[in-house]
Design a protein around this motif. Structure first.
Motif, short mmCIF file in Angstrom:
data_model
loop_
_atom_site.label_atom_id
_atom_site.label_comp_id
_atom_site.label_asym_id
_atom_site.label_seq_id
_atom_site.Cartn_x
_atom_site.Cartn_y
_atom_site.Cartn_z
N ASN A 125 0.85 -1.17 0.00
CA ASN A 125 0.00 0.00 0.00
C ASN A 125 0.89 1.23 0.00
OD1 ASN A 125 -2.21 -1.71 0.27
ND2 ASN A 125 -2.10 -1.67 2.50
N SER A 126 0.32 2.35 -0.32
CA SER A 126 1.13 3.57 -0.35
C SER A 126 1.53 3.96 1.06
CB SER A 126 0.32 4.70 -0.99
OG SER A 126 -0.86 4.93 -0.26
N GLY A 127 2.64 4.66 1.17
CA GLY A 127 3.08 5.16 2.47
C GLY A 127 4.36 4.52 2.95
N SER A 128 5.18 5.32 3.61
CA SER A 128 6.42 4.84 4.22
C SER A 128 6.36 5.22 5.69
CB SER A 128 7.63 5.49 3.54
OG SER A 128 7.70 5.13 2.18
N PRO A 129 5.90 4.30 6.54
CA PRO A 129 5.72 4.62 7.96
C PRO A 129 7.04 4.97 8.65
CG PRO A 129 5.50 2.26 7.58
CD PRO A 129 5.53 2.90 6.23
N ASP A 130 6.94 5.79 9.67
CA ASP A 130 8.10 6.19 10.46
C ASP A 130 8.31 5.16 11.55
OD1 ASP A 130 10.17 7.56 11.56
OD2 ASP A 130 8.95 9.12 12.51
N LEU A 131 9.33 4.33 11.41
CA LEU A 131 9.60 3.25 12.36
C LEU A 131 10.97 3.42 12.99
CD1 LEU A 131 8.37 0.23 10.18
CD2 LEU A 131 7.15 1.29 12.09
N PRO A 132 11.18 2.87 14.17
CA PRO A 132 12.51 2.92 14.80
C PRO A 132 13.55 2.27 13.89
CG PRO A 132 10.84 2.17 16.36
CD PRO A 132 10.18 2.20 15.04
N LYS A 133 14.76 2.81 13.89
CA LYS A 133 15.82 2.27 13.06
C LYS A 133 16.23 0.88 13.56
CE LYS A 133 16.30 5.99 10.52
NZ LYS A 133 15.90 5.99 9.09
N VAL A 134 16.51 -0.01 12.62
CA VAL A 134 17.02 -1.33 12.95
C VAL A 134 18.17 -1.66 11.99
CG1 VAL A 134 14.85 -2.23 13.87
CG2 VAL A 134 15.37 -2.50 11.44
N THR A 135 19.05 -2.52 12.42
CA THR A 135 20.12 -2.99 11.55
C THR A 135 19.64 -4.23 10.80
OG1 THR A 135 21.07 -4.48 13.20
CG2 THR A 135 21.83 -2.16 13.21
N VAL B 287 16.57 -9.07 -3.93
CA VAL B 287 15.37 -9.66 -3.33
C VAL B 287 14.97 -8.77 -2.18
CG1 VAL B 287 14.39 -11.64 -2.13
CG2 VAL B 287 16.06 -12.01 -3.95
N LYS B 288 13.69 -8.35 -2.15
CA LYS B 288 13.19 -7.52 -1.07
C LYS B 288 12.15 -8.30 -0.26
CE LYS B 288 13.87 -2.99 -3.25
NZ LYS B 288 13.20 -1.72 -3.66
N ILE B 289 12.36 -8.34 1.05
CA ILE B 289 11.43 -9.03 1.94
C ILE B 289 10.84 -8.00 2.89
CG2 ILE B 289 11.15 -10.85 3.64
CD1 ILE B 289 13.70 -12.13 2.54
N ALA B 290 9.53 -7.77 2.78
CA ALA B 290 8.85 -6.85 3.70
C ALA B 290 8.49 -7.62 4.97
CB ALA B 290 7.60 -6.28 3.05
N VAL B 291 8.96 -7.12 6.11
CA VAL B 291 8.82 -7.82 7.39
C VAL B 291 7.90 -7.03 8.32
CG1 VAL B 291 10.05 -8.71 9.41
CG2 VAL B 291 11.12 -8.80 7.15
N ASP B 292 6.87 -7.67 8.83
CA ASP B 292 5.95 -7.01 9.74
C ASP B 292 6.71 -6.42 10.93
OD1 ASP B 292 3.99 -6.78 12.05
OD2 ASP B 292 2.61 -7.40 10.46
N ALA B 293 6.52 -5.12 11.17
CA ALA B 293 7.28 -4.42 12.20
C ALA B 293 6.97 -4.93 13.61
CB ALA B 293 7.02 -2.92 12.13
N LYS B 294 5.76 -5.48 13.81
CA LYS B 294 5.37 -5.94 15.14
C LYS B 294 5.76 -7.38 15.42
CE LYS B 294 1.55 -2.75 16.06
NZ LYS B 294 0.10 -2.62 16.37
N VAL C 21 23.52 -7.73 2.48
CA VAL C 21 22.21 -7.62 3.15
C VAL C 21 22.10 -6.26 3.82
CG1 VAL C 21 20.63 -8.68 4.81
CG2 VAL C 21 22.27 -10.11 3.56
N SER C 22 21.00 -5.55 3.57
CA SER C 22 20.81 -4.22 4.16
C SER C 22 19.33 -4.00 4.45
CB SER C 22 21.31 -3.14 3.19
OG SER C 22 20.56 -3.16 1.98
N VAL C 23 19.03 -2.88 5.11
CA VAL C 23 17.65 -2.50 5.40
C VAL C 23 17.26 -1.37 4.45
CG1 VAL C 23 16.04 -1.62 7.13
CG2 VAL C 23 17.88 -3.18 7.79
N GLY C 24 16.16 -1.56 3.71
CA GLY C 24 15.69 -0.55 2.77
C GLY C 24 14.67 0.37 3.40
N ASP C 25 13.89 1.02 2.55
CA ASP C 25 12.84 1.92 3.03
C ASP C 25 11.74 1.14 3.74
OD1 ASP C 25 14.18 4.05 1.90
OD2 ASP C 25 13.07 3.93 0.00
N THR C 26 11.03 1.79 4.63
CA THR C 26 9.88 1.17 5.26
C THR C 26 8.72 1.14 4.27
OG1 THR C 26 9.12 3.27 6.17
CG2 THR C 26 10.58 1.93 7.55
N ALA C 27 7.70 0.33 4.57
CA ALA C 27 6.57 0.21 3.66
C ALA C 27 5.33 -0.19 4.45
CB ALA C 27 6.87 -0.85 2.59
#
Length: 408
Positions: free
Chosen positions: A35-45, A226-233, A196-202
């Motif tokens: 979905n559209s939007g880049s939520p503001d989440l705490p930084k993670v490595t 390869v991009k894997i979107a991981v549930d922040a919770k 391996v790195s962390v990209g933009d939030t989604a």
């Protein structure tokens, strides 16, 4: 003797794997689009995000997903894989999986632990459902009104302690098709050849997510990332995207459009064959991963002519060798071909299907190895040399030629 049998088997299925094997991986990505939007989440490595995925113990969920696949397959290969929807025809799951290598499919998914999963592929008003409930696995094609059934009483009795032992049955493959398992397998296989790195939030399916990005460290691969979107919770992978090095839309874009982590009701996994349905019992010893699409390709007259009537058995003592590592891995297979590509091309009496097969392989290439043809997709490429060697991998045409020159 056992080694020869093993290499012949590998050679036999080399081209089908190059064309259709990616379908299994596509289904494994079941859990489409952000979905559209880049939520503001705490930084993670990256390491913290990998640990979050590994620590996730979510086993109950339900929802809807989309799988969109664009391999850029030639017309011939698309036909062999079976265009159109997954409903219609045999209810055997192996036949359905290959059809996911093309186009966009809508999937409803539900899971309640390792013993209960359900995948329903929806194409218009027709549906195909694959249901694992304890010792039973059912496949149901609503259009054909056909049912496929496999029973695993031994596996159910052995329980979780026996996971990973013995041959893989359909229930095992469904468990391995979870988004959590897929992501863990990808991360485990990443190794030293991967950055391996962390990209933009989604946002995926209305949920905030981090994006883990995996990229080949070296050139030559057809995979850009390869991009894997991981549930922040809860750390559950919500979407997997496979992006091509050449750019363009994703080769595979598979993810949830709707997801709920509540326990599905028990009747979700209940199934009774409808009245009048044809029921086929699956065999415990049926070869996994070999559906109708493989048999259709191996018996294709053009391939028959290329290999002197021997298919891809490597019947003349063929040998399989793995070249390179990581993203640049190439399999070199001696097919034991009875005729060269030139023989087929210049033979006026050769079946027209043989020449159509040659044309489908794509452009001619040459090098120190001699001459050959390249079968090209956006992900997997294969070089068939004039003397019957097959080089195949998720690498570029130039990488295949270089490998053939070095290993002629």
């Amino acid at each position: 003797m056992a080694t020869n049998a093993k290499t012949r088997k590998a050679a036999r299925y080399a081209v089908p794997v190059a064309v259709a094997g990616v379908a299994a991986a596509t289904v494994a990505m079941v859990p489409a689009f952000a979905n559209s939007g880049s939520p503001d989440l705490p930084k993670v490595t990256a390491q913290q995000l990998i640990e979050k995925v590994a620590a996730s113990d979510v086993q109950q969920l339900s929802g809807s997903a989309k799988i969109s696949t664009d391999l850029g397959l030639p017309t011939l290969a698309s036909g062999l894989l079976g265009g159109g929807g997954v409903a219609g025809g045999s209810a055997n799951p192996e036949d359905k999986i290959a059809q996911l290598a093309n186009g966009t499919h809508t999937v409803r998914v539900a899971a309640d632990g390792p013993d209960r999963q359900k995948l329903t592929f929806v194409d218009g008003k027709d549906e195909y459902s694959l249901i694992h409930n304890g010792a039973d696995v059912w496949g149901y094609d609503s259009k054909a009104n056909e049912v496929w059934h496999e029973k695993d009483t031994e596996g159910a009795a052995q329980g979780k302690d026996q996971q990973g032992k013995g041959h893989k049955k359909t229930a095992d493959r469904m468990g391995g098709a979870s988004p959590q398992q897929l992501a863990q397998d990808i991360l485990k296989a990443a190794g030293p050849t991967t950055d391996v790195s962390v990209g933009d939030t989604a946002q995926v399916a209305g949920r905030d997510a981090y994006q883990l990005v995996l990229k080949p460290k070296h050139g030559g691969s057809t995979v850009g990332s390869v991009k894997i979107a991981v549930d922040a919770k809860n750390g559950v992978p919500l979407r997997v995207q496979l992006l091509a090095a050449e750019g363009g839309k994703p080769i595979v874009d598979a993810g949830f459009t709707k997801v709920d982590f509540a326990k599905p009701s028990a009747d979700t996994f209940a199934f009774t064959p409808p009245k009048g349905a044809k029921v086929t019992e699956g065999s415990d010893h049926a070869p996994g991963g070999r559906g109708k699409e493989f048999k259709g390709l191996e018996s294709f007259p053009g391939l028959d002519a290329l290999t002197g009537g021997a298919g891809l058995d490597g019947g003349k003592g063929g040998e399989t060798k793995v070249l390179g590592e990581g993203w640049s891995t190439i399999a070199r297979i001696d097919t034991g071909a009875g005729k060269s590509l030139k023989d087929i091309e210049n033979d006026k009496n050769a079946p027209k299907e043989a020449k159509q097969f040659l044309d489908s392989l794509g452009g001619k290439v040459s090098g120190k190895f001699g001459e050959g043809r390249v079968f090209k997709t956006r992900l997997v490429n294969a070089l068939i040399t004039d003397d019957g060697k097959l080089y195949v991998g998720a690498v570029t045409k130039d990488a295949l030629v270089k490998a053939a020159d070095a290993n002629k």
